[in-house]
Motif scaffolding. Structure first.
Motif: not given
Length: 175
Positions: A18-26, A39-47, A145-151, A169-173
Motif C-alpha cells: 500500500t505504501v509503495e503504491s502510494m509513494l513509488s514514482g512520486l 511534522t513528518w513527510s511521507a519519507y519520514d513516515i516510511v523511515g 494510522n501512518h497510511i492515513a497520515q501519508i494520505s 473533504l474531511k481529510i483537509l480538516r
C-alpha cells in the motif's frame, strides 16, 4: 472485531504494498513535503515504519514470550528515522520496509502464537503492563494510522487549491 492473528496478518502483509503504491514514482517534492513545522513527510513516515520493524514489534513480542522474569520493553525512539534514513532515497526505504516486514511476518507466523500467549504480558515504559494481543493489535492500527497520515500530508498540499470543496473533504480538516 476481536483480535485474531490471521486477520492482523492480512493488514500487516498489505501495508508495504500500500505504501509503495502510494509513494513509488512520486517526485521528491511530494515525498518530502510536510504539513508544517515539526511534522513528518511521507519519507519520514516510511523511515519510522522501518525503525519499528527493526526495534519494536517482533523484539517486543519476543520479550513478552520469553521465560525471563524481567520482561520489560526498551523505550522506542519515535524519531530515530531522522538519523537512520539519511542518505537513502524513497525507493531504497520502500524496499527495505518490504523486506523487513516480510521477515517479521514470517517470524510472527513461525512463532505459532496460542490464545494463552496472547494474554502474556510485559512492562511498557510509558503504559505499564501490556499484553501480546494489545501489542499486535497496536501494530495493525499503527500501520493504518501512518497510511492515513501519508494520505493527509499529501492531500493537504492542495488544501487551498480545492476552494469550496474543502467543505466535503474531511481529510483537509483533520489536524
Amino acid at each position: 472485531m476481536i483480535f485474531e492473528l490471521n486477520k492482523a496478518i492480512e493488514i500487516l502483509t498489505q501495508t508495504p504494498k500500500t505504501v509503495e503504491s502510494m509513494l513509488s514514482g512520486l517526485s521528491e517534492e511530494w515525498v518530502f513535503v510536510t504539513e508544517g513545522d515539526n511534522t513528518w513527510s511521507a519519507y519520514d513516515i516510511v523511515g519510522h515504519l522501518i525503525h519499528g520493524e527493526k526495534t519494536d514489534w517482533i523484539p517486543r513480542m519476543e520479550i513478552i514470550l520469553s521465560t525471563s522474569n524481567e520482561r520489560v520493553f526498551e523505550p522506542f525512539d519515535r524519531f530515530a528515522q531522522f538519523q537512520n534514513s539519511k542518505d537513502q532515497n524513497i525507493q531504497q526505504l520502500l524496499s527495505e520496509f518490504s523486506v523487513l516486514r516480510a521477515k517479521n511476518i514470517d517470524r510472527l507466523m513461525q512463532t505459532r502464537i496460542t490464545f494463552t500467549d496472547l494474554e502474556k504480558t510485559a512492562i511498557h515504559p510509558a503504559f505499564g503492563t501490556v499484553t501480546l494481543s494489545q501489542l499486535l493489535s497496536t501494530w495493525v492500527v499503527h500501520d493504518l494510522n501512518h497510511i492515513a497520515q501519508i494520505s493527509r500530508v499529501l492531500a493537504k498540499q492542495y488544501k487551498n487549491e480545492v476552494g469550496p470543496w474543502t467543505e466535503y473533504l474531511k481529510i483537509l480538516r483533520i489536524d
